[in-house]
Scaffold this motif. Sequence first.
Motif, PDB file in Angstrom:
ATOM      1  N   LEU A   4      37.430  47.992  50.485  1.00 44.43           N
ATOM      2  CA  LEU A   4      37.545  46.442  50.121  1.00 44.43           C
ATOM      3  C   LEU A   4      38.133  45.534  50.450  1.00 44.43           C
ATOM      4  CD1 LEU A   4      34.584  45.614  47.783  1.00 44.43           C
ATOM      5  CD2 LEU A   4      34.340  46.520  50.490  1.00 44.43           C
ATOM      6  N   SER A   5      38.406  44.225  51.432  1.00 44.19           N
ATOM      7  CA  SER A   5      40.131  43.567  51.454  1.00 44.19           C
ATOM      8  C   SER A   5      39.844  41.896  50.600  1.00 44.19           C
ATOM      9  CB  SER A   5      40.889  43.920  52.683  1.00 44.19           C
ATOM     10  OG  SER A   5      41.031  45.304  52.958  1.00 44.19           O
ATOM     11  N   CYS A   6      40.758  41.256  50.166  1.00 45.76           N
ATOM     12  CA  CYS A   6      40.173  40.054  49.553  1.00 45.76           C
ATOM     13  C   CYS A   6      41.456  39.357  50.482  1.00 45.76           C
ATOM     14  CB  CYS A   6      40.423  40.242  48.157  1.00 45.76           C
ATOM     15  SG  CYS A   6      39.825  38.434  47.735  1.00 45.76           S
ATOM     16  N   ALA A   7      41.474  38.209  51.230  1.00 45.95           N
ATOM     17  CA  ALA A   7      42.478  37.818  51.873  1.00 45.95           C
ATOM     18  C   ALA A   7      42.466  36.139  51.164  1.00 45.95           C
ATOM     19  CB  ALA A   7      42.088  38.036  53.106  1.00 45.95           C
ATOM     20  N   ALA A   8      43.693  36.026  50.687  1.00 47.00           N
ATOM     21  CA  ALA A   8      43.742  34.691  50.282  1.00 47.00           C
ATOM     22  C   ALA A   8      44.325  33.580  51.054  1.00 47.00           C
ATOM     23  CB  ALA A   8      44.678  34.709  48.688  1.00 47.00           C
ATOM     24  N   SER A   9      44.239  32.432  51.071  1.00 47.86           N
ATOM     25  CA  SER A   9      45.029  31.603  51.424  1.00 47.86           C
ATOM     26  C   SER A   9      45.827  30.552  50.359  1.00 47.86           C
ATOM     27  CB  SER A   9      43.784  30.135  52.760  1.00 47.86           C
ATOM     28  OG  SER A   9      42.625  29.486  51.310  1.00 47.86           O
ATOM     29  N   GLY A  10      46.929  29.938  50.915  1.00 46.32           N
ATOM     30  CA  GLY A  10      47.686  29.439  49.772  1.00 46.32           C
ATOM     31  C   GLY A  10      48.892  29.636  48.863  1.00 46.32           C
ATOM     32  N   ARG A  11      49.551  29.225  49.339  1.00 42.62           N
ATOM     33  CA  ARG A  11      50.854  29.519  49.124  1.00 42.62           C
ATOM     34  C   ARG A  11      51.408  30.172  47.519  1.00 42.62           C
ATOM     35  NH1 ARG A  11      54.844  24.711  50.953  1.00 42.62           N
ATOM     36  NH2 ARG A  11      52.716  23.802  49.570  1.00 42.62           N
ATOM     37  N   THR A  12      50.019  30.419  46.494  1.00 45.28           N
ATOM     38  CA  THR A  12      50.757  30.547  45.084  1.00 45.28           C
ATOM     39  C   THR A  12      49.892  31.712  44.718  1.00 45.28           C
ATOM     40  OG1 THR A  12      48.646  29.107  45.090  1.00 45.28           O
ATOM     41  CG2 THR A  12      51.197  28.195  44.597  1.00 45.28           C
ATOM     42  N   PHE A  13      49.494  32.110  45.960  1.00 49.14           N
ATOM     43  CA  PHE A  13      48.426  33.757  45.992  1.00 49.14           C
ATOM     44  C   PHE A  13      49.331  34.545  44.721  1.00 49.14           C
ATOM     45  CE2 PHE A  13      45.713  36.754  45.992  1.00 49.14           C
ATOM     46  CZ  PHE A  13      46.579  38.457  46.477  1.00 49.14           C
ATOM     47  N   SER A  14      50.247  34.700  44.991  1.00 50.41           N
ATOM     48  CA  SER A  14      51.409  35.738  43.993  1.00 50.41           C
ATOM     49  C   SER A  14      51.303  35.389  42.695  1.00 50.41           C
ATOM     50  CB  SER A  14      52.232  35.740  44.334  1.00 50.41           C
ATOM     51  OG  SER A  14      53.619  33.997  44.767  1.00 50.41           O
ATOM     52  N   SER A  15      51.114  33.685  42.001  1.00 48.18           N
ATOM     53  CA  SER A  15      50.899  34.162  40.276  1.00 48.18           C
ATOM     54  C   SER A  15      49.702  33.679  39.953  1.00 48.18           C
ATOM     55  CB  SER A  15      51.605  32.001  40.651  1.00 48.18           C
ATOM     56  OG  SER A  15      50.060  31.187  41.084  1.00 48.18           O
ATOM     57  N   TYR A  16      48.443  34.246  40.861  1.00 46.58           N
ATOM     58  CA  TYR A  16      47.329  34.322  40.710  1.00 46.58           C
ATOM     59  C   TYR A  16      47.224  35.991  40.160  1.00 46.58           C
ATOM     60  CZ  TYR A  16      46.025  29.831  42.216  1.00 46.58           C
ATOM     61  OH  TYR A  16      45.809  28.526  42.091  1.00 46.58           O
ATOM     62  N   ALA A  17      46.525  36.143  39.075  1.00 54.02           N
ATOM     63  CA  ALA A  17      46.310  37.301  38.881  1.00 54.02           C
ATOM     64  C   ALA A  17      44.172  37.177  39.200  1.00 54.02           C
ATOM     65  CB  ALA A  17      45.838  37.737  37.098  1.00 54.02           C
ATOM     66  N   MET A  18      44.318  38.569  39.825  1.00 56.75           N
ATOM     67  CA  MET A  18      42.660  39.078  41.165  1.00 56.75           C
ATOM     68  C   MET A  18      41.814  39.610  40.091  1.00 56.75           C
ATOM     69  SD  MET A  18      43.549  36.525  42.914  1.00 56.75           S
ATOM     70  CE  MET A  18      42.175  37.453  44.199  1.00 56.75           C
ATOM     71  N   GLY A  19      40.662  39.364  40.115  1.00 56.16           N
ATOM     72  CA  GLY A  19      39.966  40.595  39.497  1.00 56.16           C
ATOM     73  C   GLY A  19      38.054  40.395  40.922  1.00 56.16           C
ATOM     74  N   TRP A  20      38.075  42.249  40.899  1.00 55.15           N
ATOM     75  CA  TRP A  20      36.718  42.208  41.649  1.00 55.15           C
ATOM     76  C   TRP A  20      35.577  42.024  41.120  1.00 55.15           C
ATOM     77  CZ3 TRP A  20      36.841  42.287  46.718  1.00 55.15           C
ATOM     78  CH2 TRP A  20      37.567  42.561  47.146  1.00 55.15           C
ATOM     79  N   PHE A  21      34.580  41.702  41.315  1.00 57.29           N
ATOM     80  CA  PHE A  21      33.296  41.793  40.461  1.00 57.29           C
ATOM     81  C   PHE A  21      32.608  42.177  41.067  1.00 57.29           C
ATOM     82  CE2 PHE A  21      33.875  39.629  35.690  1.00 57.29           C
ATOM     83  CZ  PHE A  21      35.333  39.165  36.304  1.00 57.29           C
ATOM     84  N   ARG A  22      30.902  42.444  40.503  1.00 53.63           N
ATOM     85  CA  ARG A  22      29.921  42.765  42.120  1.00 53.63           C
ATOM     86  C   ARG A  22      28.444  42.743  40.850  1.00 53.63           C
ATOM     87  NH1 ARG A  22      30.159  49.598  40.870  1.00 53.63           N
ATOM     88  NH2 ARG A  22      29.679  50.004  38.773  1.00 53.63           N
ATOM     89  N   GLN A  23      27.699  42.512  42.066  1.00 51.05           N
ATOM     90  CA  GLN A  23      26.299  41.534  41.395  1.00 51.05           C
ATOM     91  C   GLN A  23      25.019  42.725  41.914  1.00 51.05           C
ATOM     92  OE1 GLN A  23      25.663  37.570  41.102  1.00 51.05           O
ATOM     93  NE2 GLN A  23      24.617  37.693  39.766  1.00 51.05           N
ATOM     94  N   ALA A  24      23.974  42.942  40.898  1.00 51.56           N
ATOM     95  CA  ALA A  24      22.883  44.354  41.862  1.00 51.56           C
ATOM     96  C   ALA A  24      22.234  43.104  42.074  1.00 51.56           C
ATOM     97  CB  ALA A  24      23.174  45.342  41.588  1.00 51.56           C
TER      98      ALA A  24
END
Length: 123
Positions: free
Chosen positions: A20-40
């Motif tokens: 899976l890929s998650c593309a982000a817009s915005g110039r501050t992406f590198s300062s964000y922690a990123m998580g993955w979640f799921r919902q069944a």
Amino acid sequence: QVQLVESGGGLVQAGGSLRLSCAASGRTFSSYAMGWFRQAPGKEREFVGYITWSGSTTLYADSVKGRFTISRDNAKNTVYLQMNSLKPEDTAVYYCAGSSTGWGVSPTRYNYWGQGTQVTVSS
């Protein structure tokens, strides 16, 4: 503001792999922690894993540890979830999420969310 768009979901047989890929817009992406979640269906949203802003630290749920890997490419504003040895119980809608205030396992820690991508694992 950060907008997140997931891709790469689909139907796969048990034992198979997806990325899976998650593309982000915005110039501050590198300062964000990123998580993955799921919902069944019929279940609460579940933590899968996170990666810190630098990519130096990751944490995974016990249910996916050793099978899933999160990585990020800050130059491409993209975070990835490599899923191997998939099981039918991995079937869910997968969401990426961004946090400007740190990382954690609770969905409430994250203030930006993608629309989700369906992953279906057949037995």
